[in-house]
Design a protein around this motif. Structure first.
Motif, PDB file in Angstrom:
ATOM      1  N   TRP A  25       0.845  -1.209   0.000  1.00  0.00           N
ATOM      2  CA  TRP A  25       0.000   0.000   0.000  1.00  0.00           C
ATOM      3  C   TRP A  25       0.874   1.251   0.000  1.00  0.00           C
ATOM      4  O   TRP A  25       0.553   2.245  -0.642  1.00  0.00           O
ATOM      5  N   GLY A  26       1.990   1.171   0.717  1.00  0.00           N
ATOM      6  CA  GLY A  26       2.921   2.303   0.751  1.00  0.00           C
ATOM      7  C   GLY A  26       3.592   2.527  -0.591  1.00  0.00           C
ATOM      8  O   GLY A  26       3.900   3.656  -0.964  1.00  0.00           O
ATOM      9  N   ALA A  27       3.834   1.425  -1.335  1.00  0.00           N
ATOM     10  CA  ALA A  27       4.496   1.547  -2.643  1.00  0.00           C
ATOM     11  C   ALA A  27       3.537   2.070  -3.702  1.00  0.00           C
ATOM     12  O   ALA A  27       3.929   2.827  -4.592  1.00  0.00           O
ATOM     13  N   ILE A  28       2.270   1.691  -3.595  1.00  0.00           N
ATOM     14  CA  ILE A  28       1.308   2.043  -4.651  1.00  0.00           C
ATOM     15  C   ILE A  28       0.876   3.509  -4.577  1.00  0.00           C
ATOM     16  O   ILE A  28       0.344   4.059  -5.541  1.00  0.00           O
ATOM     17  N   VAL A  29       1.135   4.162  -3.421  1.00  0.00           N
ATOM     18  CA  VAL A  29       0.824   5.598  -3.343  1.00  0.00           C
ATOM     19  C   VAL A  29       1.928   6.439  -4.006  1.00  0.00           C
ATOM     20  O   VAL A  29       1.765   7.627  -4.243  1.00  0.00           O
ATOM     21  N   GLY A  30       3.069   5.824  -4.281  1.00  0.00           N
ATOM     22  CA  GLY A  30       4.205   6.553  -4.859  1.00  0.00           C
ATOM     23  C   GLY A  30       4.014   6.857  -6.342  1.00  0.00           C
ATOM     24  O   GLY A  30       3.233   6.198  -7.038  1.00  0.00           O
ATOM     25  N   ASP A  31       4.754   7.835  -6.829  1.00  0.00           N
ATOM     26  CA  ASP A  31       4.636   8.273  -8.230  1.00  0.00           C
ATOM     27  C   ASP A  31       4.999   7.179  -9.232  1.00  0.00           C
ATOM     28  O   ASP A  31       4.464   7.127 -10.330  1.00  0.00           O
ATOM     29  N   ALA A  32       5.946   6.320  -8.864  1.00  0.00           N
ATOM     30  CA  ALA A  32       6.445   5.325  -9.828  1.00  0.00           C
ATOM     31  C   ALA A  32       5.491   4.138 -10.010  1.00  0.00           C
ATOM     32  O   ALA A  32       5.613   3.378 -10.969  1.00  0.00           O
ATOM     33  N   ALA A  33       4.520   3.996  -9.096  1.00  0.00           N
ATOM     34  CA  ALA A  33       3.661   2.803  -9.117  1.00  0.00           C
ATOM     35  C   ALA A  33       2.871   2.675 -10.418  1.00  0.00           C
ATOM     36  O   ALA A  33       2.794   1.584 -10.997  1.00  0.00           O
ATOM     37  N   ALA A  34       2.303   3.773 -10.897  1.00  0.00           N
ATOM     38  CA  ALA A  34       1.492   3.722 -12.123  1.00  0.00           C
ATOM     39  C   ALA A  34       2.323   3.200 -13.296  1.00  0.00           C
ATOM     40  O   ALA A  34       1.870   2.347 -14.059  1.00  0.00           O
ATOM     41  N   GLN A  35       3.579   3.677 -13.395  1.00  0.00           N
ATOM     42  CA  GLN A  35       4.479   3.232 -14.470  1.00  0.00           C
ATOM     43  C   GLN A  35       4.795   1.745 -14.345  1.00  0.00           C
ATOM     44  O   GLN A  35       4.769   1.006 -15.317  1.00  0.00           O
ATOM     45  N   ARG A  36       5.105   1.340 -13.087  1.00  0.00           N
ATOM     46  CA  ARG A  36       5.506  -0.056 -12.846  1.00  0.00           C
ATOM     47  C   ARG A  36       4.396  -1.012 -13.269  1.00  0.00           C
ATOM     48  O   ARG A  36       4.630  -1.999 -13.961  1.00  0.00           O
ATOM     49  N   TYR A  37       3.159  -0.704 -12.875  1.00  0.00           N
ATOM     50  CA  TYR A  37       2.061  -1.622 -13.192  1.00  0.00           C
ATOM     51  C   TYR A  37       1.567  -1.468 -14.631  1.00  0.00           C
ATOM     52  O   TYR A  37       1.050  -2.415 -15.218  1.00  0.00           O
ATOM     53  N   LYS A  38       1.756  -0.270 -15.190  1.00  0.00           N
ATOM     54  CA  LYS A  38       1.380  -0.060 -16.597  1.00  0.00           C
ATOM     55  C   LYS A  38       2.194  -1.002 -17.482  1.00  0.00           C
ATOM     56  O   LYS A  38       1.698  -1.568 -18.449  1.00  0.00           O
TER      57      LYS A  38
END
Length: 368
Positions: free
Chosen positions: A194-207
């Motif tokens: 949950w802490g990682a998914i609030v970060g800016d990089a999360a959208a890119q990583r999962y995209k």
């Protein structure tokens, strides 16, 4: 966490010098596994005495039995392998030296080594003190296996994330039952997802994996709740949510707003241990989403630095949080452990215990 105890720690403690030395001697072949175990158990006995003396209700082994807060636990399942490949995870200003951990088969439960470790701590319980077991959350294993560097291998064994979630949850249920049968009544999930998914990089990583963040959030919630499903009624399962803690550095930043509707409102845990030690965590507003049956432990004291917080400021922040959660459902702790990995954070053992003494002092003042 019982309502009569208003302060706690997250679980891990700095490894004492003699334990670090013994581990180096073991790795160099200078002492046997049996000799190392005796030194380690002695260190745990001493740690438990210090925890009791500090007035803590929960006692733990300080995570002295593992190198990493999460990976060692995963290695206790069938179907998971690991190797030191020289890689790591980029934290703020430092690369965390971790071991590659990946699938070599379907995930299956077996007698988990953490259960024997727990039995030892359980044997050290005394009046007013309860052994708790910290383990990485099911979502943490799920995330480990779907990150870009692991997804190809994972797909050899699991065609879909749904099948992977089923097996992770089933394996976790097995370990939860083993711990329960060993006398454990409080388990704490440690959860950086949950802490990682609030970060800016999360959208890119999962995209890059073809997943939207909302789909991932639903999957994280689902795997955790599925693992908890059917647990014994008298077993407490709590969760600690973190943005990374390695050698006093962090992995990510961002407020809880975008995950509160999932984990605060709908994860079926008893207590939320929340990181709130600096501005990276955002404000308390998302606490309004916490379901009425949960206790919230405010991690207002940092384990990353030896500097002692100002008592008046901390008390003011607790008061601010009562706009969203009544005081009787609030507690106080550090934002994370003192040594999420063997390397530990940048403070001394004395400074670690000074932090805990401050937390107790504040809790006594606020809750009486």
């Amino acid at each position: 966490m019982s309502n009569t105890h208003h302060f706690d720690v997250v679980g891990s403690f700095l490894r004492p010098a003699n334990l670090k030395n013994a581990k180096a001697e073991l790795e160099a072949g200078k002492i046997t596994e049996l000799q190392y175990k005796a030194i380690k158990q002695n260190a745990i006995r001493e740690l438990v005495e210090k925890q009791k003396k500090a007035g803590l209700h929960y006692i733990t082994d300080g995570e002295y039995n593992r190198k990493f807060w999460h990976l060692d636990f995963f290695w206790g399942f069938d179907g998971i392998a690991h190797q030191k490949d020289g890689g790591g995870v980029q934290f703020a200003g430092e690369v965390a030296d971790l071991e590659a951990t990946y699938l070599v088969g379907k995930i299956r439960v077996r007698p988990h080594p953490f259960v024997e470790d727990f039995k030892f701590v359980k044997s050290l319980e005394s009046d007013g003190h309860e052994a708790k077991q910290t383990i990485p959350a099911p979502a943490q294993l799920f995330q480990q296996l779907i990150v870009p560097q692991n997804i190809e291998t994972t797909r050899k064994f699991y065609a879909t994330n749904d099948e992977l979630i089923e097996d992770i949850a089933y394996a976790y249920r097995g370990v939860i039952r083993q711990l329960y049968d060993a006398g454990c009544r409080t388990i704490q999930f440690d959860d950086c997802t949950w802490g990682a998914i609030v970060g800016d990089a999360a959208a890119q990583r999962y995209k890059s994996l073809g997943l939207s963040l909302d789909v991932v959030k639903n999957q994280l919630l689902h795997v955790n709740n599925l693992a908890i499903e059917g647990k014994p009624a008298d077993l407490q399962i709590n969760t600690h949510i973190c943005r990374g803690n390695y050698h006093s550095t962090y992995f990510t930043s961002g407020p809880y707003d975008s995950v509160a509707d999932y984990v605060f409102a709908r994860e079926n845990v008893n207590t939320l241990y929340l990181e709130y030690d600096d501005e990276r965590s955002g404000g308390f507003e998302p606490l309004s989403k916490v379901s009425a049956d949960k206790v919230v432990v405010l991690g207002l004291i940092t384990s990353k630095s030896p500097k002692l917080e100002d008592k008046v400021t901390v008390i003011a922040r607790i008061k601010e949080a009562t706009k969203y959660i009544p005081l009787e459902r609030l507690k106080l702790s550090p934002q994370c452990g003192f040594a999420s990995c063997d390397v530990g954070n940048k403070l001394t053992e004395e400074e670690q215990w000074a932090k805990i003494a401050l937390i107790k002092e504040i809790a006594d003042e606020v809750w009486g």
